[in-house]
Design an enzyme around this catalytic site. Structure first.
Site, short mmCIF file in Angstrom:
data_model
loop_
_atom_site.label_atom_id
_atom_site.label_comp_id
_atom_site.label_asym_id
_atom_site.label_seq_id
_atom_site.Cartn_x
_atom_site.Cartn_y
_atom_site.Cartn_z
N CYS A 39 -73.11 30.43 -25.30
CA CYS A 39 -73.27 30.91 -23.93
C CYS A 39 -73.71 32.37 -23.94
O CYS A 39 -73.12 33.20 -24.62
CB CYS A 39 -71.93 30.74 -23.23
SG CYS A 39 -71.68 31.75 -21.79
N GLU A 40 -74.75 32.67 -23.19
CA GLU A 40 -75.24 34.04 -23.17
C GLU A 40 -74.32 34.98 -22.39
O GLU A 40 -74.45 36.20 -22.51
CB GLU A 40 -76.65 34.11 -22.59
CG GLU A 40 -76.77 33.80 -21.13
CD GLU A 40 -78.20 33.83 -20.64
OE1 GLU A 40 -78.39 34.19 -19.47
OE2 GLU A 40 -79.13 33.49 -21.40
N HIS A 41 -73.39 34.45 -21.64
CA HIS A 41 -72.49 35.30 -20.86
C HIS A 41 -71.31 35.81 -21.67
O HIS A 41 -70.84 36.93 -21.44
CB HIS A 41 -71.98 34.55 -19.63
CG HIS A 41 -73.08 34.11 -18.73
ND1 HIS A 41 -73.12 32.86 -18.16
CD2 HIS A 41 -74.20 34.75 -18.32
CE1 HIS A 41 -74.22 32.75 -17.43
NE2 HIS A 41 -74.88 33.88 -17.51
N HIS A 42 -70.79 34.99 -22.59
CA HIS A 42 -69.60 35.37 -23.36
C HIS A 42 -69.80 35.25 -24.87
O HIS A 42 -68.89 35.56 -25.63
CB HIS A 42 -68.41 34.49 -22.97
CG HIS A 42 -68.10 34.53 -21.52
ND1 HIS A 42 -68.52 33.55 -20.64
CD2 HIS A 42 -67.43 35.44 -20.78
CE1 HIS A 42 -68.12 33.86 -19.43
NE2 HIS A 42 -67.46 34.99 -19.48
N GLN A 57 -76.70 26.23 -20.20
CA GLN A 57 -77.06 24.82 -20.38
C GLN A 57 -78.19 24.38 -19.45
O GLN A 57 -79.06 23.62 -19.85
CB GLN A 57 -75.82 23.95 -20.18
CG GLN A 57 -76.08 22.48 -20.42
CD GLN A 57 -74.80 21.66 -20.32
OE1 GLN A 57 -73.72 22.13 -20.66
NE2 GLN A 57 -74.92 20.44 -19.86
N HIS A 80 -67.78 23.65 -22.85
CA HIS A 80 -68.01 25.09 -22.97
C HIS A 80 -66.71 25.80 -23.29
O HIS A 80 -65.76 25.77 -22.50
CB HIS A 80 -68.58 25.62 -21.65
CG HIS A 80 -69.96 25.13 -21.37
ND1 HIS A 80 -71.06 25.92 -21.48
CD2 HIS A 80 -70.41 23.90 -20.99
CE1 HIS A 80 -72.14 25.22 -21.17
NE2 HIS A 80 -71.77 23.98 -20.88
N CYS A 103 -66.16 28.89 -23.29
CA CYS A 103 -65.88 29.99 -22.37
C CYS A 103 -65.00 29.51 -21.22
O CYS A 103 -64.22 30.29 -20.67
CB CYS A 103 -67.18 30.63 -21.86
SG CYS A 103 -68.28 29.50 -21.01
#
Length: 188
Positions: free
Chosen positions: A78-81, A119, A147, A149
């Site tokens: 995940c690019e956020h976490h 995703q 996920h 995250c």
């Protein structure tokens, strides 16, 4: 050795920043291992989908039914976490005189999964690349992932799956074809 991304020194500083001692025996080799692992996990940036998809014109001249590969493993971050997400993809297409080697569909999924992702975008990227480089009549992609995250922090929704889909070409307006693809994607 450092070519791209975080090198050993960066991961050593990371360990220090979370309160660890990078010199303790269990962590001495961790910076090198993590740098190598991220090299593998981000290898998709160096891959060109056009090169991944080897197209054949022989063998599909008369074939006018869906070709579907199911249960393609998905491992991404995940690019956020930077947390992992993982699951399965189903990729299908309706040829227009050309086909690809079946293993190339797995390689295409892997090409986009080995990048920092969300995703939804990954699902669309897989479908659009297949449509662009193969030029089939239709493309369908369904991705189902867990996920970490969501599972390991925040809401801690353990075991939930996120399902995304992309339908291009004739799969959009043709309800019968779309229904057939989704039935194949669900079948065991």
């Amino acid at each position: 050795m450092r070519d791209k991304g975080f090198g050993r020194a960066d991961w050593r500083r990371f360990l220090e920043s979370i309160g660890e001692n990078p010199d303790r025996p269990g962590l001495q080799e961790t910076p090198a291992r993590v740098a190598k692992a991220w090299g593998a996990w981000s290898a998709g940036y160096a891959q060109d989908p056009a090169e991944v998809l080897k197209v054949f014109e022989d063998g599909a001249e008369q074939y006018n039914e869906l070709i579907v590969v199911k249960n393609i493993p998905v491992y991404s971050h995940c690019e956020h976490h930077l947390a992992p997400f993982f699951g399965k993809a189903t990729v299908g297409y309706l040829p227009a005189g050309k086909i690809v080697g079946l293993s190339k569909l797995t390689r295409l999924v892997d090409c986009f999964a080995r990048r920092l992702q969300v995703q939804e975008r990954m699902t669309t990227q897989i479908a659009e690349a297949l449509m662009e480089h193969l030029a089939p009549k239709a493309v369908g992609v369904v991705v189902s992932c867990r996920h970490l995250c969501m599972e390991s922090r925040g809401i801690r929704a353990i075991g939930e799956e996120t399902i995304t889909s992309a339908m291009l070409g004739e799969l959009q307006p043709n309800l019968a074809l779309r229904t057939e693809f989704l039935a194949l994607a669900r079948s065991t």
